[in-house]
Design a protein around this motif. Structure first.
Motif, PDB file in Angstrom:
ATOM      1  N   PHE A  99     -73.180 -36.343 -64.951  1.00  0.00           N
ATOM      2  CA  PHE A  99     -72.340 -35.711 -65.969  1.00  0.00           C
ATOM      3  C   PHE A  99     -71.998 -34.269 -65.610  1.00  0.00           C
ATOM      4  O   PHE A  99     -70.896 -33.791 -65.884  1.00  0.00           O
ATOM      5  N   LYS A 100     -72.943 -33.592 -64.989  1.00  0.00           N
ATOM      6  CA  LYS A 100     -72.692 -32.209 -64.573  1.00  0.00           C
ATOM      7  C   LYS A 100     -71.544 -32.158 -63.560  1.00  0.00           C
ATOM      8  O   LYS A 100     -70.660 -31.295 -63.627  1.00  0.00           O
ATOM      9  N   ASP A 103     -68.152 -33.216 -65.185  1.00  0.00           N
ATOM     10  CA  ASP A 103     -67.660 -32.106 -66.000  1.00  0.00           C
ATOM     11  C   ASP A 103     -66.833 -31.124 -65.176  1.00  0.00           C
ATOM     12  O   ASP A 103     -65.900 -30.501 -65.679  1.00  0.00           O
ATOM     13  N   GLU A 104     -67.158 -30.988 -63.892  1.00  0.00           N
ATOM     14  CA  GLU A 104     -66.426 -30.073 -63.017  1.00  0.00           C
ATOM     15  C   GLU A 104     -65.024 -30.580 -62.691  1.00  0.00           C
ATOM     16  O   GLU A 104     -64.115 -29.788 -62.458  1.00  0.00           O
ATOM     17  N   THR A 128     -73.226 -30.518 -70.033  1.00  0.00           N
ATOM     18  CA  THR A 128     -71.803 -30.283 -69.812  1.00  0.00           C
ATOM     19  C   THR A 128     -71.323 -29.052 -70.567  1.00  0.00           C
ATOM     20  O   THR A 128     -72.014 -28.544 -71.458  1.00  0.00           O
ATOM     21  N   SER A 129     -70.111 -28.620 -70.230  1.00  0.00           N
ATOM     22  CA  SER A 129     -69.505 -27.478 -70.925  1.00  0.00           C
ATOM     23  C   SER A 129     -68.720 -27.927 -72.152  1.00  0.00           C
ATOM     24  O   SER A 129     -68.165 -27.104 -72.869  1.00  0.00           O
ATOM     25  N   VAL A 134     -68.394 -35.886 -75.224  1.00  0.00           N
ATOM     26  CA  VAL A 134     -69.360 -36.854 -74.694  1.00  0.00           C
ATOM     27  C   VAL A 134     -69.799 -37.820 -75.791  1.00  0.00           C
ATOM     28  O   VAL A 134     -70.056 -37.412 -76.925  1.00  0.00           O
TER      29      VAL A 134
END
Length: 281
Positions: A99-100, A103-104, A128-129, A134
């Motif tokens: 997910f990280k 997210d990018e 995530t940001s 989500v």
């Protein structure tokens, strides 16, 4: 919504990819290598081929479904998707790392869903940001046949994202059911303790594996016995979910049976390894 990315081309991911492609979505089927992603598509092709041979599918439908599935092996492909569904192994750290990265690359406004069967959506979203984008989208196995989708909102999931996923599930011909973000949600909070209790019944010598399954099939009208079902799910997955329930609730009633732990340690994981509570050719 036109393009969906499915991260993980194993049994669950391939099944999710198939149902989306069958309804006209362009699907990016991702795995860690080109070979694994292509193998996932070949599995779909084989399953649809068997349905075609038995007369349960039309040739033009099979061709159009396969044409819409594109194997990919870079998570940066998420830049092309309006919905990304993660269907990786049931491990919180692995899922959060995926997910990280997603997210990018995922475009602003795209939805990021996880097919987790037990892990907290809020925890996954926190990496995530944009946790409001989500959501949990828990499909049942085998995905093409099973109608249910559990839709789980994290603490921050927006109303718009929730409504979009409920509507998308219906477009797939599924029946979405809303569940709150508690360990195991509804399905596995109820199912896994039942399977665990069947394993305790075997462990304590109350009855043989065959007789335990027969009691539940003939006495409770279950289509499959609990030990056979555990083998089909994968005993490592069952243990992982029981640990999530035990850790999440801190209640001894969710303690995994020692026999389940022993089988997993032995590598007897069920049907996928040829041996679990039963032996498979």
């Amino acid at each position: 919504m036109n393009t969906v990315m499915v991260v993980g081309a194993g049994q669950m991911g391939a099944g999710i990819a198939e149902v989306f492609a069958a309804k006209g979505f362009h699907v990016l089927l991702h795995d860690q290598s080109k070979e694994l992603a292509e193998r996932g598509k070949l599995g779909i092709e084989g399953r649809l081929g068997r349905l075609l041979k038995k007369g349960y599918a039309k040739e033009e439908d099979v061709e159009s479904t396969l044409k819409l599935i594109e194997p990919v092996f870079q998570l940066s492909e998420a830049a092309r998707a309006e919905l990304v569904i993660e269907a990786a192994t049931e491990n919180g750290e692995i899922k959060k790392q995926i997910f990280k990265t997603i997210d990018e690359f995922a475009p602003e406004g795209s939805i990021m869903a996880t097919n987790t069967s037990s892990l907290p959506i809020t925890d996954i979203a926190s990496i995530t940001s944009r946790p409001e984008q989500v959501i949990g989208m828990h499909f049942m196995n085998p995905v093409p046949r099973m109608k249910l989708v559990e839709v789980i909102r994290g603490l921050a999931t927006s109303d718009d994202v929730y409504e979009e996923i409920m509507a998308t599930s219906k477009k797939l011909g599924k029946i979405p059911v809303s569940a709150e973000d508690f360990p195991g949600f509804v399905s596995n909070r109820i199912l896994m303790p039942m399977l665990n209790e069947a394993i305790f019944t075997l462990y304590e010598g109350v009855a043989s594996a065959e007789d335990i399954d027969t009691v539940m099939k003939l006495g409770m009208n279950h289509p499959m016995g609990p030990l056979t079902l555990a083998d089909f799910i994968g005993l490592d997955t069952c243990l992982s979910i029981m640990n999530v329930l035990h850790d999440g609730f801190g209640d001894s009633k969710y303690r995994p049976c020692p026999l389940l732990k022993k089988y997993v340690q032995a590598g007897w994981l069920g049907k996928k390894t040829g041996r679990g509570f039963f032996v498979y050719e």
